[in-house]
Design a protein around this motif. Structure first.
Motif, PDB file in Angstrom:
ATOM      1  N   THR A   1       0.849  -1.191   0.000  1.00  0.00           N
ATOM      2  CA  THR A   1       0.000   0.000   0.000  1.00  0.00           C
ATOM      3  C   THR A   1       0.885   1.242   0.000  1.00  0.00           C
TER       4      THR A   1
ATOM      5  N   GLN B   1      -8.862  -6.604  -1.120  1.00  0.00           N
ATOM      6  CA  GLN B   1      -9.342  -5.605  -0.167  1.00  0.00           C
ATOM      7  C   GLN B   1      -9.853  -6.231   1.130  1.00  0.00           C
TER       8      GLN B   1
ATOM      9  N   GLY C   1       0.606   5.619  -0.271  1.00  0.00           N
ATOM     10  CA  GLY C   1      -0.273   6.776  -0.296  1.00  0.00           C
ATOM     11  C   GLY C   1       0.126   7.769  -1.383  1.00  0.00           C
TER      12      GLY C   1
ATOM     13  N   GLU D   1      -6.846   9.685  -7.625  1.00  0.00           N
ATOM     14  CA  GLU D   1      -7.814   8.627  -7.369  1.00  0.00           C
ATOM     15  C   GLU D   1      -7.125   7.344  -6.894  1.00  0.00           C
ATOM     16  N   ARG D   2      -7.866   6.574  -6.117  1.00  0.00           N
ATOM     17  CA  ARG D   2      -7.348   5.305  -5.620  1.00  0.00           C
ATOM     18  C   ARG D   2      -7.278   4.301  -6.763  1.00  0.00           C
ATOM     19  N   SER D   3      -6.173   3.589  -6.831  1.00  0.00           N
ATOM     20  CA  SER D   3      -5.975   2.582  -7.877  1.00  0.00           C
ATOM     21  C   SER D   3      -5.596   1.255  -7.245  1.00  0.00           C
ATOM     22  N   LEU D   4      -6.029   0.177  -7.878  1.00  0.00           N
ATOM     23  CA  LEU D   4      -5.674  -1.162  -7.431  1.00  0.00           C
ATOM     24  C   LEU D   4      -4.957  -1.858  -8.586  1.00  0.00           C
TER      25      LEU D   4
END
Length: 217
Positions: A14, A71, A16, A20-23
């Motif tokens: 992970t 997740q 920071g 936008e949040r990306s996976l």
């Protein structure tokens, strides 16, 4: 940030930042089955599948399942991720084959050929049968000369050479994974004796069949 071990060979990292949040899911997949070599020879170095170009709805669905496993981090997540990776790769390769159908060459083009493909299916279903040029041409519904020319044009080898190579690939997988002994593989592939099979194997692969067997754990 240090990666966190979440399962056998599976890590979560992970980081920071803004935006936008990306996976992102990264994985390696090993190929060992007898179909692997001809398939890998046909694949491009990179397959880029865009969401707006996907005809296979399963790809987005499976990617969603992979994201959920990452997740939620539930028990068995690493095992499920490994199986989903196999599924997603299969769908991606199938999407590439379908999108590049007009440009296919070699093994994939031969499999999809309505006549040569029938002969290949026969070899793959029963590799130990006493196949001859006549019997393969009959399955394809072609004359000997037509079939031989068409087969050679698509696969760059003769039907007899392809049959021998396919048998050796099968034997390598069976023996390496301790599915069969050398004698059992020889009998399954239609050889009269273990000795004749071993000679054919060494001639094709460059080593005796006993050399590919993995040592017992």
């Amino acid at each position: 940030m240090e990666p966190t071990l979440v399962g056998n060979g599976t890590y979560r990292l992970t980081a920071g930042g803004g935006g936008e949040r990306s996976l992102i899911v990264c994985c390696t997949i090993g190929f060992e089955g007898p179909t692997a070599n001809p398939l890998l020879e046909m694949l491009p170095p990179i397959i880029h599948v865009r969401r707006d170009k996907i005809r296979d709805s399963y790809i987005a669905t499976v990617l969603g399942l992979m994201a959920e496993e990452v997740q939620t981090q539930r028990i068995g997540g690493a095992t499920i991720m490994a199986r989903l990776a196999d599924i997603i790769l299969t769908h991606i390769v199938r999407t590439w084959v379908e999108s590049a159908e007009a440009q296919l060459t070699g093994w994939l083009a031969a499999i999809k050929d309505p006549q040569v493909g029938r002969a290949l299916a026969g070899i793959h279903r029963d590799p130990g049968a006493a196949w001859t040029l006549d019997s393969l041409a009959a399955i394809a519904g072609m004359s000997r000369s037509q079939f031989s020319r068409r087969f050679g044009k698509l696969l760059k080898v003769s039907p007899a050479r392809y049959l021998a190579q396919w048998r050796m690939r099968l034997a390598t997988a069976w023996i390496r994974n301790n599915f069969m002994t050398v004698a059992e593989a020889a009998a399954r592939l239609g050889y009269e004796s273990e000795a004749s099979f071993s000679r054919a194997f060494k001639r094709s692969m460059g080593i005796p069949p006993s050399f590919v067997k993995r040592p017992a754990a």
